[in-house]
Motif scaffolding. Structure first.
Motif, PDB file in Angstrom:
ATOM      1  N   TYR A  79       0.862  -1.177   0.000  1.00 29.06           N
ATOM      2  CA  TYR A  79       0.000   0.000   0.000  1.00 29.06           C
ATOM      3  C   TYR A  79       0.899   1.227   0.000  1.00 29.06           C
ATOM      4  N   GLY A  80       0.571   2.211  -0.835  1.00 25.01           N
ATOM      5  CA  GLY A  80       1.455   3.359  -0.980  1.00 25.01           C
ATOM      6  C   GLY A  80       0.753   4.683  -0.770  1.00 25.01           C
ATOM      7  N   TYR A  81       1.514   5.661  -0.264  1.00 27.08           N
ATOM      8  CA  TYR A  81       1.010   7.025  -0.083  1.00 27.08           C
ATOM      9  C   TYR A  81       2.151   7.967  -0.456  1.00 27.08           C
ATOM     10  N   SER A  82       1.936   8.780  -1.501  1.00 31.67           N
ATOM     11  CA  SER A  82       3.031   9.622  -1.991  1.00 31.67           C
ATOM     12  C   SER A  82       2.493  10.702  -2.925  1.00 31.67           C
ATOM     13  N   LEU A  83       3.347  11.654  -3.236  1.00 34.76           N
ATOM     14  CA  LEU A  83       3.041  12.600  -4.308  1.00 34.76           C
ATOM     15  C   LEU A  83       3.004  11.845  -5.631  1.00 34.76           C
ATOM     16  N   LYS A  84       2.375  12.436  -6.630  1.00 30.82           N
ATOM     17  CA  LYS A  84       2.328  11.812  -7.954  1.00 30.82           C
ATOM     18  C   LYS A  84       3.737  11.630  -8.486  1.00 30.82           C
ATOM     19  N   PRO A  85       4.008  10.533  -9.168  1.00 30.96           N
ATOM     20  CA  PRO A  85       5.348  10.321  -9.729  1.00 30.96           C
ATOM     21  C   PRO A  85       5.632  11.320 -10.835  1.00 30.96           C
ATOM     22  N   LYS A  86       6.880  11.726 -10.948  1.00 32.83           N
ATOM     23  CA  LYS A  86       7.261  12.636 -12.022  1.00 32.83           C
ATOM     24  C   LYS A  86       7.234  11.893 -13.348  1.00 32.83           C
ATOM     25  N   LYS A  87       7.059  12.669 -14.415  1.00 33.86           N
ATOM     26  CA  LYS A  87       6.908  12.078 -15.751  1.00 33.86           C
ATOM     27  C   LYS A  87       8.094  11.189 -16.109  1.00 33.86           C
ATOM     28  N   ASN A  88       9.303  11.703 -15.921  1.00 30.43           N
ATOM     29  CA  ASN A  88      10.503  10.927 -16.229  1.00 30.43           C
ATOM     30  C   ASN A  88      11.038  10.319 -14.940  1.00 30.43           C
ATOM     31  N   SER A  89      10.327   9.338 -14.405  1.00 25.73           N
ATOM     32  CA  SER A  89      10.723   8.702 -13.145  1.00 25.73           C
ATOM     33  C   SER A  89      10.806   7.199 -13.332  1.00 25.73           C
ATOM     34  N   LEU A  90      11.569   6.564 -12.468  1.00 27.82           N
ATOM     35  CA  LEU A  90      11.673   5.106 -12.493  1.00 27.82           C
ATOM     36  C   LEU A  90      10.309   4.483 -12.255  1.00 27.82           C
ATOM     37  N   PHE A  91       9.544   5.083 -11.357  1.00 26.84           N
ATOM     38  CA  PHE A  91       8.199   4.590 -11.034  1.00 26.84           C
ATOM     39  C   PHE A  91       7.341   4.484 -12.289  1.00 26.84           C
ATOM     40  N   LYS A  92       7.394   5.535 -13.114  1.00 32.15           N
ATOM     41  CA  LYS A  92       6.623   5.551 -14.363  1.00 32.15           C
ATOM     42  C   LYS A  92       7.187   4.553 -15.375  1.00 32.15           C
ATOM     43  N   LYS A  93       8.512   4.499 -15.458  1.00 37.29           N
ATOM     44  CA  LYS A  93       9.148   3.660 -16.477  1.00 37.29           C
ATOM     45  C   LYS A  93       8.864   2.176 -16.291  1.00 37.29           C
ATOM     46  N   ILE A  94       8.693   1.752 -15.028  1.00 39.30           N
ATOM     47  CA  ILE A  94       8.429   0.325 -14.800  1.00 39.30           C
ATOM     48  C   ILE A  94       6.964   0.064 -14.437  1.00 39.30           C
ATOM     49  N   SER A  95       6.114   1.119 -14.558  1.00 42.63           N
ATOM     50  CA  SER A  95       4.690   0.983 -14.182  1.00 42.63           C
ATOM     51  C   SER A  95       4.558   0.381 -12.788  1.00 42.63           C
ATOM     52  N   CYS A  96       5.264   0.992 -11.834  1.00 42.13           N
ATOM     53  CA  CYS A  96       5.375   0.451 -10.479  1.00 42.13           C
ATOM     54  C   CYS A  96       4.026   0.358  -9.761  1.00 42.13           C
ATOM     55  N   GLN A  97       3.039   1.147 -10.218  1.00 40.59           N
ATOM     56  CA  GLN A  97       1.732   1.133  -9.558  1.00 40.59           C
ATOM     57  C   GLN A  97       1.073  -0.246  -9.578  1.00 40.59           C
ATOM     58  N   LYS A  98       1.449  -1.067 -10.541  1.00 41.16           N
ATOM     59  CA  LYS A  98       0.834  -2.398 -10.670  1.00 41.16           C
ATOM     60  C   LYS A  98       1.232  -3.325  -9.519  1.00 41.16           C
ATOM     61  N   LEU A  99       2.264  -2.952  -8.771  1.00 45.53           N
ATOM     62  CA  LEU A  99       2.731  -3.783  -7.662  1.00 45.53           C
ATOM     63  C   LEU A  99       1.899  -3.578  -6.393  1.00 45.53           C
ATOM     64  N   PHE A 100       1.032  -2.569  -6.406  1.00 44.54           N
ATOM     65  CA  PHE A 100       0.316  -2.171  -5.187  1.00 44.54           C
ATOM     66  C   PHE A 100      -1.132  -2.652  -5.170  1.00 44.54           C
ATOM     67  N   GLN A 101      -1.578  -3.025  -3.964  1.00 40.69           N
ATOM     68  CA  GLN A 101      -2.989  -3.339  -3.758  1.00 40.69           C
ATOM     69  C   GLN A 101      -3.803  -2.050  -3.931  1.00 40.69           C
ATOM     70  N   LYS A 102      -3.318  -1.007  -3.237  1.00 43.35           N
ATOM     71  CA  LYS A 102      -3.919   0.329  -3.343  1.00 43.35           C
ATOM     72  C   LYS A 102      -2.828   1.360  -3.122  1.00 43.35           C
ATOM     73  N   GLN A 103      -2.956   2.501  -3.794  1.00 40.80           N
ATOM     74  CA  GLN A 103      -2.020   3.595  -3.578  1.00 40.80           C
ATOM     75  C   GLN A 103      -2.760   4.913  -3.646  1.00 40.80           C
ATOM     76  N   THR A 104      -2.230   5.909  -2.959  1.00 46.97           N
ATOM     77  CA  THR A 104      -2.846   7.232  -2.907  1.00 46.97           C
ATOM     78  C   THR A 104      -1.809   8.275  -3.285  1.00 46.97           C
ATOM     79  N   TYR A 105      -2.169   9.148  -4.221  1.00 46.82           N
ATOM     80  CA  TYR A 105      -1.304  10.272  -4.567  1.00 46.82           C
ATOM     81  C   TYR A 105      -1.788  11.500  -3.795  1.00 46.82           C
TER      82      TYR A 105
END
Length: 352
Positions: free
Chosen positions: A42-68
């Motif tokens: 479960y994640g809680y964070s600011l929105k990922p930046k456009k050119n970020s590792l999080f975006k490049k690997i679609s890291c959101q798919k690893l989470f049950q739920k996340q909040t920006y």
């Protein structure tokens, strides 16, 4: 599957884990690591930046739920933590850059101090969390002229806004622990690590991202404070330490041990900035290098003593500086498009 991986999975598989700052560089690597261990994230964070590792690997798919959302929104933070029913928390949400803290000191203090207070207030109302690790920095120590390795009991102090904000964070955690958590079924600690390197770090005014950007764009590399010595370590190393710490706390193995921890590299990884640049330039062509002095104050020498982590957690740094550089180059200059696969490979190689 190695015995080490089996042992980690035995504890972590199925655990509910809440990460603040999960969209950042370090948070993203931690998320991939925990996903390998089959954790419910479960994640809680600011929105990922456009050119970020999080975006490049679609890291959101690893989470049950996340909040920006901003860590300053304490009511939403409490709500999301309670909804997740998480048992373990890693607090990484922070303003992590020294130079940025000079430019925006108010935001740095607000995020790093009051963001941590909001997380601690959220922990106070949780009946599920049993272990929490608050990530600070190696820059919390008061620098003196003696060449010593800083241990957890050395005096704290910070000249720049970033360091000062993290020193305050240490005091806040200590106060909350003694005031509200000491006799509760929850253990929390602060973790201090060195200068982490790893593929996927795209922050401004950081040595490795600047080098990678210079190589890829074939532009001149400007290096500030080339003679500064830093405790370089791969991002996987302190993350492994955080996991062991969280696990030991959960199992009540550290009840009589002070809750401040260093996770630093061995002596041979204390390398000058200019020497790190030279090592990388031997493997990847850097067009031109210009050395300069920073107009902002930055600590010239930082060295951590991690004997406590070795004694109580059986953790110590393993990767040499050349191994670290190899891992970075493998991810940053790979023709393989699946960066997550490379990250997992490097984590598994490290565990083995």
């Amino acid at each position: 599957m190695s015995n080490e991986l089996k042992n980690l999975k035995k504890f972590w598989k199925g655990k509910k884990v809440f990460i603040t700052g999960h969209t950042g560089f370090k948070g993203c690597w931690l998320s991939v690591f925990l996903n390998l261990l089959e954790v419910k994230l479960y994640g809680y964070s600011l929105k990922p930046k456009k050119n970020s590792l999080f975006k490049k690997i679609s890291c959101q798919k690893l989470f049950q739920k996340q909040t920006y959302a901003d860590i300053s929104n304490v009511n939403l933070l409490k709500k999301k933590l309670l909804e997740s029913k998480s048992e373990i928390v890693f607090h990484l949400a922070a303003q992590p850059l020294v130079i940025e803290s000079y430019k925006n000191p108010t935001d740095s203090f607000k995020t790093n101090i009051f963001g941590t207070i909001n997380l601690l207030e959220s922990l106070r109302v949780s009946k599920k969390v049993r272990s929490a690790v608050i990530i600070t920095t190696d820059k919390v120590y008061k620098i003196n002229k003696k060449k010593i390795f800083f241990g957890e009991t050395h005096e704290l102090g910070g000249n720049d806004p970033y360091s000062s904000s993290k020193v305050c964070t240490e005091f806040v955690v200590e106060s909350y622990f003694k005031s509200f958590f000491k006799d509760k079924n929850i253990h929390l600690s602060t973790a201090r690590s060195g200068n982490v390197l790893g593929g996927g770090d795209y922050s401004k005014n950081r040595i490795l991202p600047d080098i990678i950007c210079s190589i890829k764009n074939k532009k001149k590399l400007i290096i500030r404070n080339p003679d500064s010595v830093r405790p370089w370590q791969h991002v996987i190393e302190p993350l492994k330490g955080y996991l062991i710490l969280a696990q030991k706390q959960f199992n009540k193995k550290l009840k009589n041990v002070d809750n401040k921890w260093n996770f630093g590299p061995k002596k041979n990884n204390f390398v000058k900035v200019k020497d790190l640049v030279k090592k990388i330039s031997k493997l990847q062509n850097i067009k031109k290098i210009k050395y300069s002095r920073s107009r902002f104050y930055e600590t010239a020498k930082l060295m951590l003593n991690s004997k406590k982590a070795k004694k109580y957690l059986n953790w110590e740094s393993k990767l040499k500086i050349d191994d670290i550089i190899h891992n970075v180059i493998e991810l940053e200059f790979s023709k393989h498009k699946n960066l997550e696969k490379i990250m997992k490979k490097q984590i598994l190689e490290y565990i083995d």
